[in-house]
Design a protein around this motif. Structure first.
Motif: not given
Length: 126
Positions: A30-38, A40-49, A58-63, A71-73
């Motif tokens: 099936g179709r999958r959405c994948m991404g990267w988060f980061r 910081y210590p004591e902080k919430e997850l931040e979606r990067i891409a 694809s979508d990439v965080r503005a910052s 990218s994907q292979d």
């Protein structure tokens, strides 16, 4: 048993580059959405891409746009995060994530609503 296996983290000087890779280990369908988060210590997850297996949309965080590229292979079942011009504020734990539940690509920043996470890889920029 599906797992996400991350690699590529490490330490780099300001202005340098790193490439993170995430392997989808195991049989999936099936179709999958994948991404990267980061996180910081004591902080919430931040979606990067994010990237959609169906069409590589694809979508990439503005910052980080212009510095980070996702990218994907599909043949190798991997997604990569190319990080250039790294800054000290990019120092964080980076996580790969995947979800198969939607017909479109969306990964919640609430970890409870994402189906699968990698173990994380540390990126340190100094």
């Amino acid at each position: 048993h599906v797992q996400l296996v991350e690699s590529g983290g490490g330490s780099v000087e300001t202005g340098g580059s790193l490439r993170l890779s995430c392997l989808v280990s195991g049989v999936t369908r099936g179709r999958r959405c994948m991404g990267w988060f980061r996180q910081y210590p004591e902080k919430e997850l931040e979606r990067i891409a994010t990237i959609f297996s169906e069409d590589s949309a694809s979508d990439v965080r503005a910052s980080v746009k212009g510095r980070f590229t996702i990218s994907q292979d599909k043949a190798k079942s991997t997604i990569d995060l190319q990080m250039n011009s790294l800054k000290a504020e990019d120092t964080a734990m980076y996580y790969c994530a995947a979800d198969w539940s939607g017909g479109y690509c969306y990964l919640s920043q609430d970890y409870r609503y994402v189906q699968l996470w990698g173990q994380g890889t540390q990126v340190t920029v100094s």
